[in-house]
Design an enzyme around this catalytic site. Structure first.
Site, PDB file in Angstrom:
ATOM      1  CG  HIS A  23      48.988  26.722  62.061  1.00  0.00           C
ATOM      2  ND1 HIS A  23      48.595  26.662  60.397  1.00  0.00           N
ATOM      3  CD2 HIS A  23      50.172  27.083  61.964  1.00  0.00           C
ATOM      4  CE1 HIS A  23      49.680  27.275  59.889  1.00  0.00           C
ATOM      5  NE2 HIS A  23      50.732  27.287  60.791  1.00  0.00           N
ATOM      6  CD  GLU A  68      43.061  26.980  62.275  1.00  0.00           C
ATOM      7  OE1 GLU A  68      42.485  27.473  61.221  1.00  0.00           O
ATOM      8  OE2 GLU A  68      44.373  26.831  62.832  1.00  0.00           O
ATOM      9  CB  CYS A  75      44.450  23.988  59.627  1.00  0.00           C
ATOM     10  SG  CYS A  75      45.860  24.816  60.682  1.00  0.00           S
TER      11      CYS A  75
END
Length: 155
Positions: free
Chosen positions: A52, A54, A85
């Site tokens: 992801h 992040e 995250c």
């Protein structure tokens, strides 16, 4: 300044959505008003479900700062962080997070993480992916060794 850093994250997400190289997410890590790391979502590009935006930005920032903690850093992300995250943000001990879209807006675009939020409250053995405790006699050994190790680096 906050709006500019968040716009940078949104621009990364937009570019990723246009090029199809990953999901429509972007994230920027800032310390002392300087961009330390920036990344778009790389799940499909890297074949890594943990890639992801992040997570990728946190990994890059940690390497750049040569530290596993990001105290004093701010995360700007195009969307409210998912549960994975969110956990990484807390483990990295970030100062603050600014986000663009909410998890509900993400869900409307078929990125719905609500089932994961719900699963956290369910007993492990009853989750949709069963998580079964096996009580081996030496299961605690890693923790016992850790607690006694004077060379450990607490985190």
């Amino acid at each position: 300044m906050h709006e500019e850093f968040l716009q940078h994250a949104i621009d990364l997400a937009v570019n990723n959505a246009i090029t199809g190289l990953g999901g429509p997410y972007g994230a920027v890590v800032v310390k002392d008003d300087q961009v330390i790391a920036a990344s778009a979502n790389g799940v499909t590009r890297t074949l890594d479900p943990t890639a992801h935006a992040e997570i990728m930005a946190i990994r890059m920032a940690c390497k750049r700062l040569n530290d596993f903690q990001l105290r004093g850093c701010i995360l700007y992300t195009s969307c409210e962080p998912c549960p994975m995250c969110l956990g990484a943000i807390y483990w990295a001990r970030m100062e603050r997070v600014y986000f663009g879209c909410t998890r509900y807006e993400a869900a409307a675009a078929n990125f719905d993480d609500s089932f994961i939020y719900d699963e956290i409250a369910v007993p492990p053995s009853e989750r949709s992916i069963a998580m079964l405790h096996l009580n081996l006699p030496n299961a605690r050994q890693p923790f016992d060794i850790w607690m006694e190790n004077s060379l450990k680096m607490p985190y």
